[in-house]
Design a protein around this motif. Structure first.
Motif, PDB file in Angstrom:
ATOM      1  N   ASN A 187       0.850  -1.197   0.000  1.00 23.98           N
ATOM      2  CA  ASN A 187       0.000   0.000   0.000  1.00 23.98           C
ATOM      3  C   ASN A 187       0.884   1.246   0.000  1.00 23.98           C
ATOM      4  O   ASN A 187       1.280   1.746   1.060  1.00 23.98           O
ATOM      5  CB  ASN A 187      -0.916  -0.010   1.231  1.00 23.98           C
ATOM      6  CG  ASN A 187      -2.051   0.983   1.100  1.00 23.98           C
ATOM      7  OD1 ASN A 187      -1.900   2.058   0.522  1.00 23.98           O
ATOM      8  ND2 ASN A 187      -3.206   0.635   1.659  1.00 23.98           N
ATOM      9  N   GLU A 188       1.179   1.745  -1.187  1.00 24.92           N
ATOM     10  CA  GLU A 188       2.068   2.904  -1.292  1.00 24.92           C
ATOM     11  C   GLU A 188       1.468   4.172  -0.687  1.00 24.92           C
ATOM     12  O   GLU A 188       2.169   4.901   0.031  1.00 24.92           O
ATOM     13  CB  GLU A 188       2.454   3.135  -2.748  1.00 24.92           C
ATOM     14  CG  GLU A 188       3.424   4.289  -2.936  1.00 24.92           C
ATOM     15  CD  GLU A 188       3.857   4.456  -4.376  1.00 24.92           C
ATOM     16  OE1 GLU A 188       4.190   5.597  -4.759  1.00 24.92           O
ATOM     17  OE2 GLU A 188       3.859   3.449  -5.124  1.00 24.92           O
ATOM     18  N   PRO A 189       0.180   4.495  -0.926  1.00 27.41           N
ATOM     19  CA  PRO A 189      -0.373   5.718  -0.319  1.00 27.41           C
ATOM     20  C   PRO A 189      -0.319   5.701   1.214  1.00 27.41           C
ATOM     21  O   PRO A 189      -0.036   6.733   1.839  1.00 27.41           O
ATOM     22  CB  PRO A 189      -1.822   5.729  -0.825  1.00 27.41           C
ATOM     23  CG  PRO A 189      -1.784   4.952  -2.098  1.00 27.41           C
ATOM     24  CD  PRO A 189      -0.768   3.877  -1.863  1.00 27.41           C
ATOM     25  N   LEU A 194       2.434   7.679   6.273  1.00 27.57           N
ATOM     26  CA  LEU A 194       3.168   7.447   7.523  1.00 27.57           C
ATOM     27  C   LEU A 194       4.437   8.285   7.618  1.00 27.57           C
ATOM     28  O   LEU A 194       5.143   8.236   8.636  1.00 27.57           O
ATOM     29  CB  LEU A 194       3.515   5.966   7.659  1.00 27.57           C
ATOM     30  CG  LEU A 194       2.326   5.016   7.881  1.00 27.57           C
ATOM     31  CD1 LEU A 194       2.781   3.563   7.844  1.00 27.57           C
ATOM     32  CD2 LEU A 194       1.649   5.329   9.215  1.00 27.57           C
ATOM     33  N   GLY A 195       4.745   9.034   6.568  1.00 29.08           N
ATOM     34  CA  GLY A 195       5.876   9.951   6.616  1.00 29.08           C
ATOM     35  C   GLY A 195       7.133   9.462   5.926  1.00 29.08           C
ATOM     36  O   GLY A 195       8.174  10.120   6.015  1.00 29.08           O
ATOM     37  N   TYR A 196       7.072   8.314   5.232  1.00 22.83           N
ATOM     38  CA  TYR A 196       8.255   7.795   4.545  1.00 22.83           C
ATOM     39  C   TYR A 196       8.424   8.488   3.194  1.00 22.83           C
ATOM     40  O   TYR A 196       7.443   8.779   2.500  1.00 22.83           O
ATOM     41  CB  TYR A 196       8.129   6.289   4.332  1.00 22.83           C
ATOM     42  CG  TYR A 196       8.230   5.478   5.603  1.00 22.83           C
ATOM     43  CD1 TYR A 196       9.460   5.270   6.216  1.00 22.83           C
ATOM     44  CD2 TYR A 196       7.093   4.938   6.196  1.00 22.83           C
ATOM     45  CE1 TYR A 196       9.556   4.534   7.386  1.00 22.83           C
ATOM     46  CE2 TYR A 196       7.180   4.198   7.370  1.00 22.83           C
ATOM     47  CZ  TYR A 196       8.410   3.998   7.950  1.00 22.83           C
ATOM     48  OH  TYR A 196       8.503   3.276   9.117  1.00 22.83           O
ATOM     49  N   ASP A 197       9.669   8.739   2.838  1.00 22.16           N
ATOM     50  CA  ASP A 197       9.994   9.304   1.529  1.00 22.16           C
ATOM     51  C   ASP A 197       9.961   8.168   0.507  1.00 22.16           C
ATOM     52  O   ASP A 197      10.953   7.465   0.292  1.00 22.16           O
ATOM     53  CB  ASP A 197      11.374   9.968   1.566  1.00 22.16           C
ATOM     54  CG  ASP A 197      11.674  10.754   0.306  1.00 22.16           C
ATOM     55  OD1 ASP A 197      10.963  10.554  -0.706  1.00 22.16           O
ATOM     56  OD2 ASP A 197      12.623  11.542   0.310  1.00 22.16           O
ATOM     57  N   VAL A 198       8.815   7.980  -0.105  1.00 21.16           N
ATOM     58  CA  VAL A 198       8.580   6.827  -0.971  1.00 21.16           C
ATOM     59  C   VAL A 198       9.554   6.802  -2.139  1.00 21.16           C
ATOM     60  O   VAL A 198      10.120   5.751  -2.469  1.00 21.16           O
ATOM     61  CB  VAL A 198       7.119   6.837  -1.467  1.00 21.16           C
ATOM     62  CG1 VAL A 198       6.916   5.801  -2.564  1.00 21.16           C
ATOM     63  CG2 VAL A 198       6.165   6.574  -0.310  1.00 21.16           C
TER      64      VAL A 198
END
Length: 326
Positions: A187-189, A194-198
């Motif tokens: 689940n990328e969105p 959650l604050g991760y730099d995707v």
């Protein structure tokens, strides 16, 4: 964990003894090179959820870079291998910076287009030998002591290279970084929320996968003392996808099994077809043996229809169902 380590140790002992059990070392080394390539691709697809159609660019670039460094520049074998890995990593960084801006089929098409650009560069560049490839690459010596012209010595070097690459992948998957990659796949969105730099995590995974694929390509150059255009074609990118899906995407052992099946078919289907043609007197088996791609395609269709998770994935799912019933 102890049981897993014991299984890895047992597998390493068996692989180390293969040359003494009648297995042709070149065949075993080819399997290990392709298995490492498939494991590197699986890190990107199976654990990050990014489908790349251009992974052959990293295999081919490292093969040409290592071959040129060894043959023309006279690099020691260790530096030649590292140079090939570095070139693949830099190429992965450049391709990743462009590709991760998109997702899904657009990401796949961008990687394919960039890989085709790399292929045509290799086709026209003077140092690659064009369609003839880079031939008679010297294997040299390991640390100036071990003669790698001996197939047995080279076998254990390739085995060590595979073990190092596999350990890096295993450690990555079982690290907090690997958990973020799995979250991206699922689940990328939500991972972004959650604050991760995707994008940064995608780029790191892409570069790491490219570097390990380059390690496989550099080792393959040592095994076959050559680097050819077949290492950089889009068919090679399709082949590594096939290996991963047949063995089991998202599993550590699946790509190894898939690579073994594909390489075994490439080397033995023709022999089996000739044997059956002599046994039955039918030319149908002879024609089938000469059409390795048809046989591989049929096996892929069977796996997609009957083993959606791949061979290893279905086996793990079966064992989980048994444990749940127990």
């Amino acid at each position: 964990m102890n049981r897993q380590l014991l299984s890895y140790a047992a597998a390493a002992i068996i692989v180390a003894l293969l040359p003494f059990l009648g297995v042709y070392p070149i065949f075993a080394m080819k399997v290990m090179c392709y298995a490492l390539f498939a494991c590197a691709f699986n890190l990107l697809l199976g654990y990050t959820g990014l489908l790349s159609f251009g992974h052959a660019a990293f295999l081919g670039s490292a093969a040409y870079a290592a071959g040129h460094a060894l043959k023309v520049w006279g690099f020691p074998t260790e530096l030649g291998l590292l140079f090939g890995v570095a070139v693949a990593a830099v190429l992965g960084l450049l391709m990743g910076l462009l590709a991760i801006r998109r997702s899904g089929i657009y990401f796949a098409m961008i990687t394919l287009a960039l890989a085709q650009m790399v292929f045509f560069f290799f086709l026209q560049a003077p140092f690659t030998g064009g369609e003839d490839g880079l031939q008679r690459v010297p294997r040299g010596t390991l640390l100036g002591v071990v003669d790698l012209h001996n197939d047995l010595n080279l076998y254990y070097l390739v085995m060590a290279i595979f073990a190092i690459g596999y350990f890096i992948i295993w450690r990555t998957v079982h690290s907090p970084f690997g958990q973020v990659l799995k979250a991206l796949r699922e689940n990328e969105p939500r991972t972004l929320s959650l604050g991760y730099d995707v994008d940064r995590f995608k780029l790191l995974a892409f570069v790491l996968s490219a570097a390990i694929a380059g390690l496989a390509g550099a080792a393959k150059t040592l095994v076959f003392v050559s680097a050819t255009l077949s290492d950089a074609t889009w068919q090679m990118s399709g082949l590594v996808i096939l290996m991963t899906l047949i063995g089991g995407m998202g599993t550590l052992v699946g790509p190894i099994l898939g690579a073994f099946i594909v390489v075994l078919l490439e080397n033995k289907v023709g022999d089996f077809g000739r044997f059956m043609a002599e046994l039955t007197g039918s030319n149908w088996f002879l024609r089938l043996g000469e059409s390795v791609t048809i046989v591989i395609g049929l096996i892929f269709i069977i796996c997609v229809l009957a083993f959606r998770r791949g061979i290893v994935g279905e086996l793990l799912a079966f064992l989980q169902r048994r444990r749940a019933r127990a």
